[in-house]
Design a protein around this motif. Structure first.
Motif, PDB file in Angstrom:
ATOM      1  N   TRP A   1     -72.069 -60.117  -1.620  1.00  0.00           N
ATOM      2  CA  TRP A   1     -73.346 -60.445  -1.006  1.00  0.00           C
ATOM      3  C   TRP A   1     -73.288 -61.838  -0.396  1.00  0.00           C
ATOM      4  N   PHE A   2     -74.284 -62.130   0.456  1.00  0.00           N
ATOM      5  CA  PHE A   2     -74.405 -63.483   0.977  1.00  0.00           C
ATOM      6  C   PHE A   2     -74.464 -64.460  -0.198  1.00  0.00           C
ATOM      7  N   GLU A   3     -73.884 -65.621   0.034  1.00  0.00           N
ATOM      8  CA  GLU A   3     -73.820 -66.719  -0.953  1.00  0.00           C
ATOM      9  C   GLU A   3     -72.764 -66.483  -2.014  1.00  0.00           C
ATOM     10  N   GLU A   4     -72.078 -65.349  -1.969  1.00  0.00           N
ATOM     11  CA  GLU A   4     -71.013 -65.115  -2.944  1.00  0.00           C
ATOM     12  C   GLU A   4     -69.664 -65.347  -2.277  1.00  0.00           C
ATOM     13  N   PRO A   5     -68.699 -65.840  -3.047  1.00  0.00           N
ATOM     14  CA  PRO A   5     -67.370 -66.020  -2.463  1.00  0.00           C
ATOM     15  C   PRO A   5     -66.685 -64.677  -2.256  1.00  0.00           C
ATOM     16  N   LEU A   6     -65.842 -64.607  -1.243  1.00  0.00           N
ATOM     17  CA  LEU A   6     -65.042 -63.391  -1.055  1.00  0.00           C
ATOM     18  C   LEU A   6     -63.982 -63.342  -2.152  1.00  0.00           C
ATOM     19  N   PRO A   7     -63.478 -62.139  -2.481  1.00  0.00           N
ATOM     20  CA  PRO A   7     -62.395 -62.079  -3.467  1.00  0.00           C
ATOM     21  C   PRO A   7     -61.230 -62.947  -2.982  1.00  0.00           C
ATOM     22  N   ALA A   8     -60.851 -63.909  -3.823  1.00  0.00           N
ATOM     23  CA  ALA A   8     -59.931 -64.961  -3.361  1.00  0.00           C
ATOM     24  C   ALA A   8     -58.602 -64.392  -2.886  1.00  0.00           C
ATOM     25  N   ARG A   9     -58.040 -63.480  -3.662  1.00  0.00           N
ATOM     26  CA  ARG A   9     -56.715 -62.938  -3.331  1.00  0.00           C
ATOM     27  C   ARG A   9     -56.755 -62.219  -1.985  1.00  0.00           C
ATOM     28  N   GLU A  10     -57.800 -61.417  -1.770  1.00  0.00           N
ATOM     29  CA  GLU A  10     -57.907 -60.639  -0.534  1.00  0.00           C
ATOM     30  C   GLU A  10     -58.016 -61.575   0.670  1.00  0.00           C
ATOM     31  N   PHE A  11     -58.884 -62.586   0.541  1.00  0.00           N
ATOM     32  CA  PHE A  11     -59.046 -63.476   1.694  1.00  0.00           C
ATOM     33  C   PHE A  11     -57.784 -64.287   1.940  1.00  0.00           C
ATOM     34  N   GLN A  12     -57.167 -64.751   0.861  1.00  0.00           N
ATOM     35  CA  GLN A  12     -55.920 -65.517   1.041  1.00  0.00           C
ATOM     36  C   GLN A  12     -54.845 -64.665   1.698  1.00  0.00           C
ATOM     37  N   ASP A  13     -54.720 -63.401   1.270  1.00  0.00           N
ATOM     38  CA  ASP A  13     -53.710 -62.512   1.880  1.00  0.00           C
ATOM     39  C   ASP A  13     -53.995 -62.328   3.367  1.00  0.00           C
ATOM     40  N   ALA A  14     -55.279 -62.129   3.700  1.00  0.00           N
ATOM     41  CA  ALA A  14     -55.645 -61.915   5.109  1.00  0.00           C
ATOM     42  C   ALA A  14     -55.388 -63.177   5.921  1.00  0.00           C
ATOM     43  N   ALA A  15     -55.740 -64.346   5.370  1.00  0.00           N
ATOM     44  CA  ALA A  15     -55.545 -65.596   6.111  1.00  0.00           C
ATOM     45  C   ALA A  15     -54.059 -65.887   6.289  1.00  0.00           C
ATOM     46  N   ALA A  16     -53.263 -65.606   5.257  1.00  0.00           N
ATOM     47  CA  ALA A  16     -51.810 -65.831   5.367  1.00  0.00           C
ATOM     48  C   ALA A  16     -51.221 -64.910   6.432  1.00  0.00           C
ATOM     49  N   PHE A  17     -51.669 -63.673   6.450  1.00  0.00           N
ATOM     50  CA  PHE A  17     -51.162 -62.735   7.461  1.00  0.00           C
ATOM     51  C   PHE A  17     -51.613 -63.168   8.856  1.00  0.00           C
ATOM     52  N   ALA A  18     -52.848 -63.662   8.956  1.00  0.00           N
ATOM     53  CA  ALA A  18     -53.366 -64.117  10.256  1.00  0.00           C
ATOM     54  C   ALA A  18     -52.498 -65.236  10.821  1.00  0.00           C
ATOM     55  N   ARG A  19     -52.011 -66.102   9.922  1.00  0.00           N
ATOM     56  CA  ARG A  19     -51.211 -67.253  10.384  1.00  0.00           C
ATOM     57  C   ARG A  19     -49.874 -66.820  10.950  1.00  0.00           C
ATOM     58  N   ARG A  20     -49.393 -65.614  10.580  1.00  0.00           N
ATOM     59  CA  ARG A  20     -48.094 -65.194  11.119  1.00  0.00           C
ATOM     60  C   ARG A  20     -48.225 -63.997  12.070  1.00  0.00           C
ATOM     61  N   ALA A  21     -49.456 -63.585  12.366  1.00  0.00           N
ATOM     62  CA  ALA A  21     -49.640 -62.403  13.223  1.00  0.00           C
ATOM     63  C   ALA A  21     -49.219 -62.695  14.661  1.00  0.00           C
ATOM     64  N   GLU A  22     -48.661 -61.654  15.292  1.00  0.00           N
ATOM     65  CA  GLU A  22     -48.329 -61.748  16.716  1.00  0.00           C
ATOM     66  C   GLU A  22     -49.505 -61.234  17.547  1.00  0.00           C
ATOM     67  N   LEU A  23     -50.154 -60.218  17.013  1.00  0.00           N
ATOM     68  CA  LEU A  23     -51.257 -59.554  17.707  1.00  0.00           C
ATOM     69  C   LEU A  23     -52.383 -59.296  16.706  1.00  0.00           C
ATOM     70  N   VAL A  24     -53.616 -59.534  17.133  1.00  0.00           N
ATOM     71  CA  VAL A  24     -54.784 -59.259  16.283  1.00  0.00           C
ATOM     72  C   VAL A  24     -55.756 -58.391  17.060  1.00  0.00           C
ATOM     73  N   LEU A  25     -56.152 -57.285  16.459  1.00  0.00           N
ATOM     74  CA  LEU A  25     -57.195 -56.436  17.042  1.00  0.00           C
ATOM     75  C   LEU A  25     -58.458 -56.632  16.202  1.00  0.00           C
ATOM     76  N   VAL A  26     -59.528 -57.039  16.839  1.00  0.00           N
ATOM     77  CA  VAL A  26     -60.799 -57.293  16.136  1.00  0.00           C
ATOM     78  C   VAL A  26     -61.766 -56.205  16.582  1.00  0.00           C
TER      79      VAL A  26
END
Ligand code: BJW
Length: 245
Positions: free
Chosen positions: A162-187
């Motif tokens: 919910w709003f005001e709650e932190p995202l699950p740390a592991r999931e967000f960290q995994d996504a951010a780490a992958f984002a840093r090495r991505a060649e292509l991102v589809l949003v």
């Protein structure tokens, strides 16, 4: 509506072998018959999100919050993944490094066969004990009688963020780490209004990724994306998959 053709640069990147990150939001499930949040007729129309999607709302009126989520479970259980979910699952099967980061809680990506996936905002199909904090899967379309309780007697809550709650740390960290090495991102199918999920394409772009937005509407991300493919995900994504072949 005529669909924009992918540019030669995008076709090249779709055929390349570098890491591909897909970030999805509610728009990807719209063609399955699930309402988005902020579009006309969406879940927030006539509903104040602070009354159903905050910890305070649940503390004040757990029955109201549970009615909102139980209706959404019933709806999600009766619909099917659409061409966009299937195209994303097929992109994963091309074998390149791949991650799907979804804000959606409906489970349709999983049902379409996506496996390399992180759920940034939790799942409709999981419940958490408000006393002990332990979480479990529950796939029944309704949890009535509402509000459901844990075997320990405490209230259960939906295991969503919910709003005001932190995202699950592991999931967000995994996504951010992958984002840093991505060649292509589809949003795909997100209004790019809700943080920190909306920061992922920006993280990727700053690290050198090519960012492509798939959305019938412009969003705050549009000026920062390399391409905006204007159209419904269920049409645009199968066309991208075909271009990648
Ligand atoms: C199609 C289509 C088709 C249609 N094809 N497309 C700065 C200022 C003020 C506040 C904040 C701030 N930064 C962060 C915040 C706080 C807040 C936030 O971002 N607020 C903003 C709204 C301003 N963020 C949070 O509170 C987050 N937590 C946090 O920041 O924690 C910090 C913290 C740290 C440490 C301790 C404590 C706290 C949590 C955010 C959680 C969001 N939760 C929800 C509910 C999840 C459960 C549920 O499903 O009920 O997540 S809200 C809702 O929005 C849901 C969605 O996942 C999320 C995003 O929505 P989405 O998916 O983009 O949907 P829509 O409807 O907005 O857009 C649909 C799009 O599809 C549109 O663009 C259409 O055009 C398009 N579309 N048809 C393709 N066919």
């Amino acid at each position: 509506m005529e669909q924009p053709a992918p540019t030669p640069r995008l076709v090249e990147l779709l055929r390349a072998s570098g890491p591909l990150l897909v970030l999805t939001g509610a728009g990807v499930s719209r063609e399955s018959g699930i309402a988005t949040f902020r579009d006309a007729g969406g879940l927030w129309e006539g509903v104040d999100p602070t009354e159903v999607a905050t910890p305070g709302a649940f503390a004040r009126d757990p029955l109201r919050v549970w009615r909102f989520y139980d209706e959404r479970r019933a709806r999600a259980a009766e619909v099917q993944p659409n061409a966009a979910h299937h195209a994303i699952a097929a992109l994963e099967r091309t074998g390149r490094p791949f991650l799907l980061a979804t804000q959606n809680v409906d489970g349709l990506h999983e049902r379409a066969g996506s496996a390399s996936l992180v759920r940034l905002h939790g799942s409709l199909w999981r419940v958490r004990c408000t006393r002990e904090g332990n979480e479990r899967e529950d796939l029944s379309p309704s949890l009535a009688p509402l509000p459901p309780r844990c075997v320990c007697g405490a209230l259960l809550r939906p295991a969503v963020v919910w709003f005001e709650e932190p995202l699950p740390a592991r999931e967000f960290q995994d996504a951010a780490a992958f984002a840093r090495r991505a060649e292509l991102v589809l949003v795909v199918g997100t209004s790019s209004l809700v943080y920190p999920a909306a920061s992922l394409p920006l993280i990727a772009r700053d690290a050198g990724a090519y960012v492509v937005e798939v959305n019938p509407e412009r969003t705050p991300l549009t000026p920062d994306a390399h391409e905006h493919l204007e159209g419904p995900a269920g049409t645009v994504l199968p066309a991208l998959l075909a271009a990648a072949a």
